[in-house]
Motif scaffolding. Structure first.
Motif, PDB file in Angstrom:
ATOM      1  N   ARG A 188      49.525  75.059   6.187  1.00  0.00           N
ATOM      2  CA  ARG A 188      48.784  75.838   6.665  1.00  0.00           C
ATOM      3  C   ARG A 188      49.058  76.322   8.240  1.00  0.00           C
ATOM      4  NH1 ARG A 188      45.269  71.817   3.901  1.00  0.00           N
ATOM      5  NH2 ARG A 188      43.705  72.873   2.624  1.00  0.00           N
TER       6      ARG A 188
ATOM      7  N   ARG B 140      39.676  74.895   6.037  1.00  0.00           N
ATOM      8  CA  ARG B 140      40.651  74.089   6.832  1.00  0.00           C
ATOM      9  C   ARG B 140      41.424  74.795   7.557  1.00  0.00           C
ATOM     10  NH1 ARG B 140      41.622  69.788   9.948  1.00  0.00           N
ATOM     11  NH2 ARG B 140      43.617  68.708   9.728  1.00  0.00           N
TER      12      ARG B 140
ATOM     13  N   ASP C  49      48.425  70.527   5.130  1.00  0.00           N
ATOM     14  CA  ASP C  49      48.168  71.004   6.511  1.00  0.00           C
ATOM     15  C   ASP C  49      49.357  71.698   7.240  1.00  0.00           C
ATOM     16  OD1 ASP C  49      45.540  70.284   6.734  1.00  0.00           O
ATOM     17  OD2 ASP C  49      45.441  68.316   7.776  1.00  0.00           O
TER      18      ASP C  49
ATOM     19  N   GLU D 276      39.898  76.271  10.540  1.00  0.00           N
ATOM     20  CA  GLU D 276      39.614  75.104  11.276  1.00  0.00           C
ATOM     21  C   GLU D 276      40.766  75.102  12.452  1.00  0.00           C
ATOM     22  OE1 GLU D 276      38.806  70.306  12.048  1.00  0.00           O
ATOM     23  OE2 GLU D 276      39.175  71.255  10.122  1.00  0.00           O
TER      24      GLU D 276
END
Length: 249
Positions: free
Chosen positions: A53, A8, A50, A11
């Motif tokens: 990240r 992830r 997220d 990405e």
């Protein structure tokens, strides 16, 4: 803390790099100085992991639109945030509609609110910001951007152009708010370039009357048109985050 080598993160890194390239190219094409337009990564509906990240990938400014989801997420992210650099703290802006009853919680975490379009909301946010400042929950006045309706459709939100000065004056007179500029969302009907040119016209007139130079305009699909029109902040979600998760936080 999420590891930096998971799929992830890779990405998000690829998507983020592509958007950064688009933004840099748009700024250059518009003959603006580097850094003229801020990227606000819209993380609504996506989990705190997220955001972590994205922090690892170097982002520090995020947009949220739902309360109490946003408040919980911000608290979770900031609760374990560590940086060796003083003042290196992630910031979160409220870009969705604010209900008066939720103004108090928004004032605890938001750097700015981009979607103010009614006197009732101005008053509620001012009271909330006063309380947050008094209680040490924030250190600075709450930034306010007025959402302008480009087509006069009340279903889309936003103040119509003729009512904009009175609403701006209300913000200026508030105790704990700071008028920063305008926000627009291009209507789905018509060409983005047309709507962004209209936003630029309204913004130019607004700047001539108020000390508020920011223009929050442009999303995943119309970033280039917005930058050409003078946007100082693009709000990008899908192009970075991907499709909305089936189950939101």
């Amino acid at each position: 803390m999420t590891g930096s080598s998971d799929a992830r993160t890779a990405e998000l890194g690829e998507r983020l790099a592509a958007v950064r390239r688009r933004l840099d190219a748009a700024v250059e094409a518009a003959h603006r100085p580097a850094g003229f337009c801020q990227l606000l990564v819209v993380t609504k509906f996506f989990p705190a992991d997220d955001v972590r990240r994205l922090l690892q990938l170097g982002e520090r400014a995020f947009g949220e639109s739902r309360e109490p989801e946003a408040g919980r997420k911000v608290a979770e992210v900031l609760g374990d945030w560590e940086s060796p650099e003083p003042g290196d703290v992630p910031v979160f802006d409220m870009i969705g509609s604010v209900q008066s009853k939720k103004a108090r919680s928004v004032a605890r975490w938001a750097r700015a609110v981009h979607s103010v379009d009614r006197p009732k909301v101005v008053d509620a946010l001012d009271r909330a910001a006063v309380a947050a400042l008094d209680e040490g929950e924030r250190a600075d006045p709450l930034g306010i951007l007025l959402q302008v309706s480009l087509d006069g459709d009340p279903q889309r939100g936003g103040v119509v152009e003729e009512d904009l000065p009175a609403l701006a004056e209300r913000v200026v007179e508030a105790d704990s708010l700071r008028l920063r500029g305008l926000m627009v969302i291009a209507p789905l009907d018509g060409e983005p370039g047309h709507w962004m040119a209209e936003a630029a016209r309204i913004h130019e007139a607004f700047r001539g009357r108020f000390d508020a130079a920011e223009l929050s305009a442009g999303m995943s699909g119309d970033m280039e048109e917005a930058v050409a029109a003078g946007s100082t902040c693009v709000r990008v979600g899908t192009a970075i985050m991907g499709d909305r998760p089936l189950i939101s936080q």
